[in-house]
Design a protein around this motif. Structure first.
Motif, mmCIF file in Angstrom:
data_model
loop_
_atom_site.group_PDB
_atom_site.id
_atom_site.type_symbol
_atom_site.label_atom_id
_atom_site.label_comp_id
_atom_site.label_asym_id
_atom_site.label_seq_id
_atom_site.Cartn_x
_atom_site.Cartn_y
_atom_site.Cartn_z
ATOM 1 N N VAL A 1 44.159 32.826 40.275
ATOM 2 C CA VAL A 1 42.866 33.294 40.772
ATOM 3 C C VAL A 1 43.068 34.236 41.960
ATOM 4 O O VAL A 1 42.379 35.254 42.082
ATOM 5 N N HIS B 1 44.330 37.667 40.598
ATOM 6 C CA HIS B 1 43.283 38.454 39.948
ATOM 7 C C HIS B 1 42.238 38.947 40.948
ATOM 8 O O HIS B 1 41.731 40.063 40.814
ATOM 9 N N ALA B 2 41.932 38.141 41.966
ATOM 10 C CA ALA B 2 41.008 38.588 43.012
ATOM 11 C C ALA B 2 41.613 39.778 43.760
ATOM 12 O O ALA B 2 40.923 40.765 44.036
ATOM 13 N N THR B 3 42.903 39.691 44.053
ATOM 14 C CA THR B 3 43.594 40.791 44.717
ATOM 15 C C THR B 3 43.637 42.022 43.809
ATOM 16 O O THR B 3 43.429 43.150 44.268
ATOM 17 N N CYS C 1 41.463 42.799 41.518
ATOM 18 C CA CYS C 1 40.105 43.373 41.520
ATOM 19 C C CYS C 1 39.910 44.265 42.740
ATOM 20 O O CYS C 1 39.414 45.392 42.634
ATOM 21 N N THR C 2 40.291 43.735 43.889
ATOM 22 C CA THR C 2 40.102 44.473 45.134
ATOM 23 C C THR C 2 40.914 45.761 45.138
ATOM 24 O O THR C 2 40.401 46.830 45.494
ATOM 25 N N GLU D 1 40.800 43.072 35.460
ATOM 26 C CA GLU D 1 41.078 42.047 36.471
ATOM 27 C C GLU D 1 39.850 41.174 36.743
ATOM 28 O O GLU D 1 39.979 39.981 36.991
ATOM 29 N N SER D 2 38.667 41.765 36.686
ATOM 30 C CA SER D 2 37.443 40.978 36.862
ATOM 31 C C SER D 2 37.305 39.945 35.754
ATOM 32 O O SER D 2 36.960 38.782 36.004
ATOM 33 N N PHE E 1 39.834 37.253 36.346
ATOM 34 C CA PHE E 1 39.403 36.422 37.472
ATOM 35 C C PHE E 1 38.354 35.408 37.003
ATOM 36 O O PHE E 1 38.466 34.208 37.285
#
Length: 114
Positions: free
Chosen positions: A28, A31-33, A35-36, A50-51, A54
């Motif tokens: 998690v 994938h959050a990284t 996305c960013t 990636e979203s 996540f």
């Protein structure tokens, strides 16, 4: 200490840290990284991928903790609807004051979801 808008249905207890939980934490976070980073670099396809990953990993976390996905989506919808309501309340009425400027009976000064 819990975030003031978070409501727990039972006392919060930290579950045992299994290897499966560690793996989910890492996924998690990655994938959050991702996305960013994709958002910052304007890589739309990567942001979409990636979203999705996540959200899929979050779904696995919910399953592991016995959280009904419908409850999560209902909560998110509730927050969006409250945000929409606050936005509507912040719109000026159709008529103007005598001096020509629109009145704002109630001004919402944040765009954050409740």
């Amino acid at each position: 200490m819990h975030h003031p808008t978070m409501v727990y249905s039972r006392p919060h207890q930290v579950p045992p840290l299994t290897q499966e939980r560690k793996d989910l934490y890492m996924q998690v976070g990655q994938h959050a990284t991702g996305c960013t980073a994709a958002f910052i670099d304007a890589r739309r396809a990567d942001l979409v991928r990636e979203s999705a990953l996540f959200l899929q990993t979050l779904s696995h976390m919910w399953v592991q903790d016995g959280v009904d996905e419908a409850d999560v989506w209902t909560e998110l919808l509730r927050r969006v609807e409250v945000s929409d309501l606050l936005h509507k309340l912040n719109q000026p009425p159709h008529r103007k004051k005598k001096n020509g400027s629109p009145s704002r009976p109630w001004r919402v000064t944040t765009s954050k979801l409740p």
